[in-house]
Design a protein around this motif. Structure first.
Motif, PDB file in Angstrom:
ATOM      1  N   GLN A 185       0.821  -1.208   0.000  1.00 40.81           N
ATOM      2  CA  GLN A 185       0.000   0.000   0.000  1.00 40.81           C
ATOM      3  C   GLN A 185       0.859   1.265   0.000  1.00 40.81           C
ATOM      4  O   GLN A 185       0.500   2.278  -0.603  1.00 40.81           O
ATOM      5  N   GLU A 186       1.991   1.223   0.710  1.00 40.72           N
ATOM      6  CA  GLU A 186       2.812   2.427   0.868  1.00 40.72           C
ATOM      7  C   GLU A 186       4.215   2.299   0.287  1.00 40.72           C
ATOM      8  O   GLU A 186       4.851   3.308  -0.017  1.00 40.72           O
ATOM      9  N   GLN A 187       4.717   1.069   0.142  1.00 37.39           N
ATOM     10  CA  GLN A 187       6.116   0.902  -0.252  1.00 37.39           C
ATOM     11  C   GLN A 187       6.282  -0.043  -1.446  1.00 37.39           C
ATOM     12  O   GLN A 187       7.290  -0.734  -1.547  1.00 37.39           O
ATOM     13  N   GLN A 188       5.309  -0.030  -2.359  1.00 39.21           N
ATOM     14  CA  GLN A 188       5.412  -0.914  -3.523  1.00 39.21           C
ATOM     15  C   GLN A 188       6.667  -0.613  -4.334  1.00 39.21           C
ATOM     16  O   GLN A 188       7.354  -1.517  -4.810  1.00 39.21           O
ATOM     17  N   GLN A 189       6.994   0.670  -4.469  1.00 37.67           N
ATOM     18  CA  GLN A 189       8.170   1.040  -5.243  1.00 37.67           C
ATOM     19  C   GLN A 189       9.446   0.488  -4.619  1.00 37.67           C
ATOM     20  O   GLN A 189      10.320  -0.027  -5.324  1.00 37.67           O
ATOM     21  N   GLN A 190       9.545   0.571  -3.287  1.00 37.48           N
ATOM     22  CA  GLN A 190      10.743   0.038  -2.627  1.00 37.48           C
ATOM     23  C   GLN A 190      10.836  -1.471  -2.782  1.00 37.48           C
ATOM     24  O   GLN A 190      11.927  -2.011  -2.973  1.00 37.48           O
ATOM     25  N   LEU A 191       9.718  -2.160  -2.696  1.00 41.64           N
ATOM     26  CA  LEU A 191       9.735  -3.614  -2.892  1.00 41.64           C
ATOM     27  C   LEU A 191      10.239  -3.952  -4.287  1.00 41.64           C
ATOM     28  O   LEU A 191      11.033  -4.885  -4.468  1.00 41.64           O
ATOM     29  N   THR A 192       9.769  -3.199  -5.278  1.00 41.92           N
ATOM     30  CA  THR A 192      10.192  -3.433  -6.663  1.00 41.92           C
ATOM     31  C   THR A 192      11.686  -3.174  -6.826  1.00 41.92           C
ATOM     32  O   THR A 192      12.396  -3.947  -7.479  1.00 41.92           O
ATOM     33  N   LEU A 310      16.757   4.225  -7.419  1.00 40.99           N
ATOM     34  CA  LEU A 310      17.029   3.695  -8.760  1.00 40.99           C
ATOM     35  C   LEU A 310      17.137   2.172  -8.708  1.00 40.99           C
ATOM     36  O   LEU A 310      17.626   1.623  -7.733  1.00 40.99           O
ATOM     37  N   PRO A 311      16.690   1.486  -9.761  1.00 39.66           N
ATOM     38  CA  PRO A 311      16.777   0.023  -9.780  1.00 39.66           C
ATOM     39  C   PRO A 311      18.223  -0.443  -9.848  1.00 39.66           C
ATOM     40  O   PRO A 311      19.138   0.325 -10.152  1.00 39.66           O
ATOM     41  N   TYR A 312      18.425  -1.701  -9.575  1.00 42.45           N
ATOM     42  CA  TYR A 312      19.768  -2.284  -9.531  1.00 42.45           C
ATOM     43  C   TYR A 312      20.498  -2.132 -10.856  1.00 42.45           C
ATOM     44  O   TYR A 312      19.955  -2.395 -11.928  1.00 42.45           O
ATOM     45  N   ASP A 313      21.734  -1.675 -10.780  1.00 38.65           N
ATOM     46  CA  ASP A 313      22.647  -1.628 -11.917  1.00 38.65           C
ATOM     47  C   ASP A 313      23.993  -2.079 -11.376  1.00 38.65           C
ATOM     48  O   ASP A 313      24.534  -1.463 -10.464  1.00 38.65           O
ATOM     49  N   GLU A 314      24.545  -3.148 -11.904  1.00 38.57           N
ATOM     50  CA  GLU A 314      25.733  -3.753 -11.301  1.00 38.57           C
ATOM     51  C   GLU A 314      26.932  -2.811 -11.251  1.00 38.57           C
ATOM     52  O   GLU A 314      27.789  -2.930 -10.372  1.00 38.57           O
TER      53      GLU A 314
END
Length: 323
Positions: A185-192, A310-314
């Motif tokens: 509900q509040e942290q969907q972006q962080q989970l992704t 930002l999403p994972y970038d190695e």
């Protein structure tokens, strides 16, 4: 802290809480609403109250003070413990603990507490309940093993323990599902973002978000690693005296175990983690120590990803999460 006229250190237990003032003096109050009100009456204007995060016990007082406009800080018990050790304090009483917490607040820029919203409050309750069920489940498994060792276990006892274990498994799954529903509900972006890190699954990401309040509790990755208890240490002197690698036993055991399991997968698919694992093993260190270092690296990557948004970038995350 100079901007406050007086700082109060609070040590909380189940029934009472001890208070020590920066101006000297110790007092004790009941750990209930009446005690909270009496305590507030003793506070001067521009006072700061500092307490340790102690599970259930600190929560009600912190919420009460916050709602009454009193500046309050809830600090990491590990930080206070190390502060006491640095001071070489040998006396362990509630009064001395309150005094140490007070001095810690005076010596450090402690963060101010923000009251939990309804979703955060329920997540906290669910998390505590799950921790209780997990401990019961471990005890039940141990009891089952003990009965099996007897050779001829009671059929009734065995079946009862099996039913109990099945029930606990069901409750834990239900709590995990409810936690995931609330956090989304509040942290969907962080989970992704967190699950974009090779090696970290949804359950570990969920635990990280809940424990850190969306990574707002910690300013540095090293603080989070210390809190979880996943910082490796090596004891050795010269070439003849060597000790086993260890990690801190303080922190959230469930999250620590999850990170350790994640480390196995990260060694294969996470570039930064694989490099650390191979480097440590190549030096002749144990694979266990290498996996602990990988778990530590994963935690630092998670912190960097959550803070950057930002999403994972190695290549990018390896710069943010060095070490």
């Amino acid at each position: 802290m100079d901007k406050y006229k007086e700082t109060f250190g609070v040590d909380i237990s189940k029934d009472v809480f001890d208070v020590y003032s920066s101006k000297g003096g110790h007092s004790q109050f009941k750990n209930d609403s009446s005690g909270f009100k009496l305590f507030v009456k003793t506070l001067a204007v521009d006072s700061l109250v500092v307490m340790e995060a102690t599970g259930y016990y600190h929560y009600r007082l912190a919420q009460f003070l916050y709602k009454n406009g009193i500046p309050v800080s809830v600090v990491n018990p590990l930080s206070v413990k190390r502060f006491i050790q640095m001071k070489l304090s040998k006396i362990k009483t509630d009064k001395s603990d309150a005094k140490a917490i007070c001095h810690y607040g005076l010596s450090n820029e402690v963060p101010l507490y923000n009251a939990l919203n309804d979703v955060q409050a329920e997540c906290l309750q669910l998390f505590r309940l799950m921790d209780s069920y997990l401990k019961k489940r471990t005890a039940t498994k141990n009891k089952l093993h003990g009965e099996e060792v007897l050779g001829i276990p009671s059929r009734y006892v065995y079946r009862s323990l099996k039913r109990d274990l099945k029930h606990l498994d069901k409750e834990v799954r239900g709590i995990e599902a409810r936690l995931l529903e609330l956090v989304k509900q509040e942290q969907q972006q962080q989970l992704t973002l967190l699950t974009s890190i090779p090696g970290i699954g949804m359950k570990t990401a969920l635990f990280l978000v809940v424990i850190t309040d969306g990574f707002t509790k910690f300013e540095k990755a090293s603080q989070l690693c210390s809190y979880v208890g996943i910082t490796p240490t090596i004891r050795e002197s010269g070439s003849s005296v060597r000790g086993r690698s260890r990690i801190s036993k303080v922190g959230n055991k469930k999250l620590r175990n999850l990170l350790f399991l994640c480390a196995f997968n990260a060694c294969k698919h996470n570039k930064g983690c694989r490099a650390i694992y191979e480097r440590i093993v190549a030096k002749g260190k144990s694979k266990k120590l290498a996996l602990i270092a990988v778990a530590n690296k994963l935690l630092k990557q998670a912190f960097a990803i959550a803070k950057s948004g930002l999403p994972y970038d190695e290549n990018y995350v390896s710069v943010l999460a060095k070490g």
